[in-house]
Design an enzyme around this catalytic site. Sequence first.
Site, mmCIF file in Angstrom:
data_model
loop_
_atom_site.group_PDB
_atom_site.id
_atom_site.type_symbol
_atom_site.label_atom_id
_atom_site.label_comp_id
_atom_site.label_asym_id
_atom_site.label_seq_id
_atom_site.Cartn_x
_atom_site.Cartn_y
_atom_site.Cartn_z
ATOM 1 C CE1 TYR A 139 0.553 0.894 4.440
ATOM 2 C CE2 TYR A 139 -0.414 -1.302 4.629
ATOM 3 C CZ TYR A 139 0.289 -0.237 5.186
ATOM 4 O OH TYR A 139 0.713 -0.300 6.493
ATOM 5 C CE LYS A 188 6.277 0.058 6.385
ATOM 6 N NZ LYS A 188 7.507 -0.685 6.719
#
Length: 282
Positions: free
Chosen positions: A148, A163
């Site tokens: 994701y 991330k």
Amino acid sequence: MFRHDALQGEVIVISGGGTGLGRAMAERFAALGARVGVFGRREAPLQEVVGAIQGAGSHAAWATADVRDADQIKAAIDSLERQLGPATGLVNNAAGNFLATTEDLSPNAFDAIVRIVLHGSFHCTRDLGRRWIARGTPGKVLSIVTTYAWTGSAFVVPSACAKAGVLAMTKSLAVEWATYGIRLNAIAPGPFPTEGAFSKLMPKELEEDALRQVPLGRFGDPAELADLAVYLLGPASAYMTGECVVLDGGEHLKAGQEFARFVDLPRDVVKGMMAALRPARS
Ligand code: COA
């Protein structure tokens, strides 16, 4: 899969190396000849993994550091290098995450995750990168991200933002630091049943449903991720940089494909449905 000396001569430091995927990588790297340094916040699991590696006859050392603090990282890497020799590789594995509705997050909750995941990975990468550049030696950075990172994900917004940043750092520095012989790659794991991830992200009642989302029909085994990490840190991937390899049993593809839910039905039912939709031949 690998020769027993595949990582001979490597000194690899792993953030969050005391538990979960970090520990699986530490033990695998050591078994293949690397000297392994693990660092993180809690002393007990770090000591335990180092004891296990040394008990198996390999070299390892530990140091405590909170990855949010660049000075603590420098002190930890100094200590690990004194014990093991100059580092040749870094794994950005330490992470923090929890499920939450975003409107209910406090500013401090957002900061906590972004500072561990994004700032922590940056501080570690910068610290090792400066050492390698000053010494004129090559280096490898492997960051553990998530699928994701590019789609985003509801209910883990701080982690998704962080991330995505780590992935951007990986691709940016792959170009900027190539001239110094520094390679940066990433792994995007799907669901791996480690205590850290599953205790925070996988409510028991959703586990079966999560399993159905994985076309290969099972969760990942940390040993599989460790083997991919060996490849990405070893000489066989010398021409690869700025890449992110997905290891998720096909999970993120299924989530994005319009007709993928058909695979959850018995195949003869699917064929029957499709046959019923097919116009009769004249
Ligand atoms: N939902 C919403 N907010 C949460 C939360 C949750 N489940 N857990 C923590 N928070 C908030 C806290 O309330 C606090 O905000 P506040 O000060 O405004 O109340 C903020 O996040 C920081 O929490 P705290 O527990 O003080 O931070 P910490 O630095 O000690 O811990 C965490 C960081 C929250 C990420 C902790 O879970 C951790 O250390 N995790 C590491 C392991 C991990 O997450 N592994 C999974 C990786 S996939």
